[in-house]
Design a protein around this motif. Structure first.
Motif, PDB file in Angstrom:
ATOM      1  N   SER A 358      32.858  50.950  71.564  1.00  0.00           N
ATOM      2  CA  SER A 358      31.891  52.052  71.511  1.00  0.00           C
ATOM      3  C   SER A 358      31.620  52.424  70.056  1.00  0.00           C
ATOM      4  CB  SER A 358      32.424  53.272  72.275  1.00  0.00           C
ATOM      5  OG  SER A 358      33.468  53.892  71.532  1.00  0.00           O
ATOM      6  N   ASN A 359      30.886  53.517  69.884  1.00  0.00           N
ATOM      7  CA  ASN A 359      30.558  54.017  68.547  1.00  0.00           C
ATOM      8  C   ASN A 359      31.379  55.252  68.185  1.00  0.00           C
ATOM      9  OD1 ASN A 359      28.293  52.146  68.114  1.00  0.00           O
ATOM     10  ND2 ASN A 359      27.302  53.302  69.742  1.00  0.00           N
ATOM     11  N   PHE A 360      32.451  55.521  68.942  1.00  0.00           N
ATOM     12  CA  PHE A 360      33.281  56.712  68.723  1.00  0.00           C
ATOM     13  C   PHE A 360      34.483  56.353  67.855  1.00  0.00           C
ATOM     14  CE2 PHE A 360      30.991  57.614  72.637  1.00  0.00           C
ATOM     15  CZ  PHE A 360      30.493  58.881  72.367  1.00  0.00           C
ATOM     16  N   VAL A 361      34.614  57.061  66.728  1.00  0.00           N
ATOM     17  CA  VAL A 361      35.691  56.809  65.773  1.00  0.00           C
ATOM     18  C   VAL A 361      36.605  58.032  65.729  1.00  0.00           C
ATOM     19  CG1 VAL A 361      36.245  56.336  63.359  1.00  0.00           C
ATOM     20  CG2 VAL A 361      34.223  55.291  64.397  1.00  0.00           C
ATOM     21  N   PRO A 362      37.899  57.892  66.049  1.00  0.00           N
ATOM     22  CA  PRO A 362      38.821  59.033  65.963  1.00  0.00           C
ATOM     23  C   PRO A 362      38.927  59.538  64.524  1.00  0.00           C
ATOM     24  CG  PRO A 362      39.804  57.231  67.221  1.00  0.00           C
ATOM     25  CD  PRO A 362      38.573  56.685  66.556  1.00  0.00           C
ATOM     26  N   LYS A 363      38.799  60.833  64.354  1.00  0.00           N
ATOM     27  CA  LYS A 363      38.923  61.406  63.014  1.00  0.00           C
ATOM     28  C   LYS A 363      40.310  61.118  62.444  1.00  0.00           C
ATOM     29  CE  LYS A 363      38.459  65.814  60.528  1.00  0.00           C
ATOM     30  NZ  LYS A 363      38.186  67.272  60.696  1.00  0.00           N
ATOM     31  N   SER A 364      41.307  61.081  63.325  1.00  0.00           N
ATOM     32  CA  SER A 364      42.688  60.854  62.884  1.00  0.00           C
ATOM     33  C   SER A 364      42.900  59.455  62.319  1.00  0.00           C
ATOM     34  CB  SER A 364      43.651  61.085  64.053  1.00  0.00           C
ATOM     35  OG  SER A 364      43.345  60.202  65.124  1.00  0.00           O
ATOM     36  N   SER A 365      41.977  58.517  62.611  1.00  0.00           N
ATOM     37  CA  SER A 365      42.126  57.150  62.102  1.00  0.00           C
ATOM     38  C   SER A 365      41.628  57.008  60.669  1.00  0.00           C
ATOM     39  CB  SER A 365      41.360  56.166  62.993  1.00  0.00           C
ATOM     40  OG  SER A 365      39.948  56.338  62.854  1.00  0.00           O
ATOM     41  N   LEU A 366      41.006  58.057  60.134  1.00  0.00           N
ATOM     42  CA  LEU A 366      40.435  58.001  58.791  1.00  0.00           C
ATOM     43  C   LEU A 366      41.428  58.546  57.772  1.00  0.00           C
ATOM     44  CD1 LEU A 366      36.860  59.402  59.542  1.00  0.00           C
ATOM     45  CD2 LEU A 366      37.664  57.039  59.681  1.00  0.00           C
ATOM     46  N   SER A 367      41.525  57.888  56.626  1.00  0.00           N
ATOM     47  CA  SER A 367      42.356  58.402  55.537  1.00  0.00           C
ATOM     48  C   SER A 367      41.685  59.634  54.925  1.00  0.00           C
ATOM     49  CB  SER A 367      42.546  57.326  54.466  1.00  0.00           C
ATOM     50  OG  SER A 367      41.316  57.082  53.790  1.00  0.00           O
ATOM     51  N   LYS A 368      42.435  60.352  54.109  1.00  0.00           N
ATOM     52  CA  LYS A 368      41.891  61.552  53.459  1.00  0.00           C
ATOM     53  C   LYS A 368      40.676  61.184  52.609  1.00  0.00           C
ATOM     54  CE  LYS A 368      43.112  65.393  50.410  1.00  0.00           C
ATOM     55  NZ  LYS A 368      44.212  66.023  49.604  1.00  0.00           N
ATOM     56  N   ARG A 369      40.767  60.081  51.869  1.00  0.00           N
ATOM     57  CA  ARG A 369      39.651  59.659  51.014  1.00  0.00           C
ATOM     58  C   ARG A 369      38.442  59.261  51.859  1.00  0.00           C
ATOM     59  NH1 ARG A 369      36.022  60.403  48.012  1.00  0.00           N
ATOM     60  NH2 ARG A 369      35.055  58.679  46.893  1.00  0.00           N
ATOM     61  N   GLU A 370      38.685  58.576  52.981  1.00  0.00           N
ATOM     62  CA  GLU A 370      37.581  58.179  53.866  1.00  0.00           C
ATOM     63  C   GLU A 370      36.874  59.387  54.436  1.00  0.00           C
ATOM     64  OE1 GLU A 370      39.110  53.817  55.519  1.00  0.00           O
ATOM     65  OE2 GLU A 370      39.716  55.659  56.550  1.00  0.00           O
ATOM     66  N   ARG A 371      37.646  60.415  54.778  1.00  0.00           N
ATOM     67  CA  ARG A 371      37.026  61.649  55.304  1.00  0.00           C
ATOM     68  C   ARG A 371      36.218  62.347  54.231  1.00  0.00           C
ATOM     69  NH1 ARG A 371      42.175  62.230  57.751  1.00  0.00           N
ATOM     70  NH2 ARG A 371      42.757  63.879  56.258  1.00  0.00           N
ATOM     71  N   GLN A 372      36.743  62.379  53.018  1.00  0.00           N
ATOM     72  CA  GLN A 372      36.012  63.019  51.928  1.00  0.00           C
ATOM     73  C   GLN A 372      34.692  62.305  51.651  1.00  0.00           C
ATOM     74  OE1 GLN A 372      38.960  62.829  48.807  1.00  0.00           O
ATOM     75  NE2 GLN A 372      39.735  64.892  49.220  1.00  0.00           N
ATOM     76  N   TYR A 373      34.762  60.977  51.590  1.00  0.00           N
ATOM     77  CA  TYR A 373      33.543  60.207  51.316  1.00  0.00           C
ATOM     78  C   TYR A 373      32.563  60.315  52.482  1.00  0.00           C
ATOM     79  CZ  TYR A 373      30.635  56.370  49.567  1.00  0.00           C
ATOM     80  OH  TYR A 373      29.585  55.614  49.102  1.00  0.00           O
ATOM     81  N   LEU A 374      33.094  60.365  53.708  1.00  0.00           N
ATOM     82  CA  LEU A 374      32.226  60.508  54.875  1.00  0.00           C
ATOM     83  C   LEU A 374      31.466  61.823  54.812  1.00  0.00           C
ATOM     84  CD1 LEU A 374      31.312  59.282  57.557  1.00  0.00           C
ATOM     85  CD2 LEU A 374      33.264  60.402  58.655  1.00  0.00           C
ATOM     86  N   ALA A 375      32.139  62.894  54.412  1.00  0.00           N
ATOM     87  CA  ALA A 375      31.471  64.193  54.286  1.00  0.00           C
ATOM     88  C   ALA A 375      30.364  64.129  53.226  1.00  0.00           C
ATOM     89  CB  ALA A 375      32.484  65.274  53.930  1.00  0.00           C
ATOM     90  N   GLU A 376      30.623  63.419  52.126  1.00  0.00           N
ATOM     91  CA  GLU A 376      29.599  63.262  51.088  1.00  0.00           C
ATOM     92  C   GLU A 376      28.406  62.469  51.622  1.00  0.00           C
ATOM     93  OE1 GLU A 376      31.453  61.427  47.742  1.00  0.00           O
ATOM     94  OE2 GLU A 376      32.919  63.030  47.463  1.00  0.00           O
ATOM     95  N   CYS A 377      28.682  61.425  52.409  1.00  0.00           N
ATOM     96  CA  CYS A 377      27.601  60.620  52.998  1.00  0.00           C
ATOM     97  C   CYS A 377      26.757  61.480  53.934  1.00  0.00           C
ATOM     98  CB  CYS A 377      28.179  59.437  53.774  1.00  0.00           C
ATOM     99  SG  CYS A 377      29.151  58.301  52.782  1.00  0.00           S
TER     100      CYS A 377
END
Length: 396
Positions: A358-377
């Motif tokens: 599917s297209n659902f990605v658990p937030k818990s699977s993302l590193s801190k840096r990935e979450r930060q960059y995702l928010a910027e995107c």
């Protein structure tokens, strides 16, 4: 691709094939030994699987190899948009091989014979943009050469039969039938060149929610097989007509204005809160790539950019100064990040036999840096959509 050329020579027992330039003139010669010297043993095995014989079983093996290739590219840190272009080429190659076989079979059957007119297969939606992931469904249409109305009862049944054979075989080799029936078996997606121009003009005049959604599906089309000039002419018509019709573009924006990224107050990433098995996950398609895809398509039409991939559209928008260099860097980098996270999750879902891809990605699977960059995107995409909103609605 080099592996296609090597596989072509191997299958046919050839030692050399000519290289053509854009004008179709011979400009070089490629030898099989030369091609194989550039390919690793692992690549040679993938090549063997990806260019399997044109049987249903052979093309099913291609699908399995496609997943292996995606994992190999991801493991080698190849940017996902580049990897997607190769996966897309494999899908289009399967379309071509299935159509060639179906046409050859029909030519030998007394009831059908040769194609009554020339035609083009076009691939729509994410396949047209070159942005499929691992398990897309079918979205396709036929453009037929213009013919007199009196010949319709003779010509159309031939293409109905071809479309049915093609879609049935694609379904059997891992490209499922479209649930929305956006396939050449549907007469709405099987038209002559003139009928397609008339249809697009009608969609742009009508501007009902349903016709605008048809445009949303159709406008990303790319050539798949047959007469490439038919596809090119229709692309020119769509681009020119869209650019000259600002009212249509405004209405197109209205049907997508509520699309938004999964970003809350103070840059907090939002997750799903209900639905079975979906708590704490992010829908990175609906609340990530789709808002960017829709905005880039609309701006490309607005500025007369004929490209279909989102990245190429962003490059075109930068070239005509509709967005600046910093905006381009944020958006292009954001597209790469979003698609990387999506592909990684889909590969993990595929390996887990108990999960549906599917297209659902658990937030818990993302590193801190990935979450930060995702928010910027997400923030860059929201800014782009805000610019469109102010332009088309006057709201800030």
């Amino acid at each position: 691709y080099l592996f296609h050329a090597a596989a072509f020579m191997r299958r046919r027992g050839l030692r050399h094939i000519p290289v053509l330039n854009e004008e179709g003139l011979v400009c070089g010669m490629l030898s099989l030994s030369e091609a194989l010297s550039f390919l690793s043993e692992e690549t040679l095995e993938l090549m063997r699987m990806l260019t399997h014989e044109e049987t249903t079983e052979g093309l099913q093996a291609v699908k399995a190899a496609q997943v292996e290739l995606a994992e190999a590219l991801f493991g080698d840190n190849v940017p996902v948009p580049e990897g997607q272009s190769l996966l897309i080429e494999i899908n289009r190659d399967r379309h071509r091989r299935i159509l060639r076989r179906a046409i050859a079979e029909m030519e030998t059957e007394k009831a059908w014979g040769e194609p009554p007119v020339d035609f083009s297969l076009i691939i729509l939606g994410s396949g047209g943009r070159g942005e499929n992931f691992l398990f897309p469904d079918q979205d396709n249409a036929f453009i037929l050469d213009d013919y007199p109305d009196a010949q319709h009862s003779h010509i159309d049944p031939w293409f109905i039969e071809l479309a049915e054979r093609m879609t049935r075989e694609l379904d059997a080799v891992g490209l499922p039938l479209c649930k929305g029936y956006v396939m050449a078996t549907n007469p709405g997606w099987r038209k002559t060149q003139r009928q397609w121009r008339d249809q697009i003009a009608y969609w742009m005049r009508s501007r009902s929610p349903s016709t605008l959604r048809y445009c949303d599906i159709f406008f990303d089309f790319a050539h798949g097989f047959g007469r490439a000039d038919y596809s090119e002419r229709l692309r020119e018509f769509v681009t020119e007509t869209g650019t000259r019709n600002p009212g249509f573009l405004k209405d197109m924006f209205q049907i997508q204005k509520d699309l938004d990224v999964a970003l809350g107050w103070f840059g907090r990433i939002l997750t799903e809160t209900d639905g079975e098995g979906r708590k704490g996950v992010i829908n990175l398609k609906y609340n990530g790539t789709l808002p960017l895809v829709e905005a880039a398509r609309l701006m490309a039409l607005q500025h007369g950019i004929a490209e279909t991939s989102t990245l190429a559209r962003l490059e075109g928008l930068r070239a005509c100064e509709a967005i600046d260099g910093d905006e381009y860097d944020f958006l292009a980098g954001g597209l790469n990040h979003l698609t990387s996270l999506l592909l990684r999750q889909q590969l993990a879902d595929f390996r887990d036999t108990h999960k549906r891809v599917s297209n659902f990605v658990p937030k818990s699977s993302l590193s801190k840096r990935e979450r930060q960059y995702l928010a910027e995107c997400f923030s860059a995409i929201r800014d782009l959509r805000g610019m469109l909103a102010s332009e088309f609605t006057g709201d800030f």
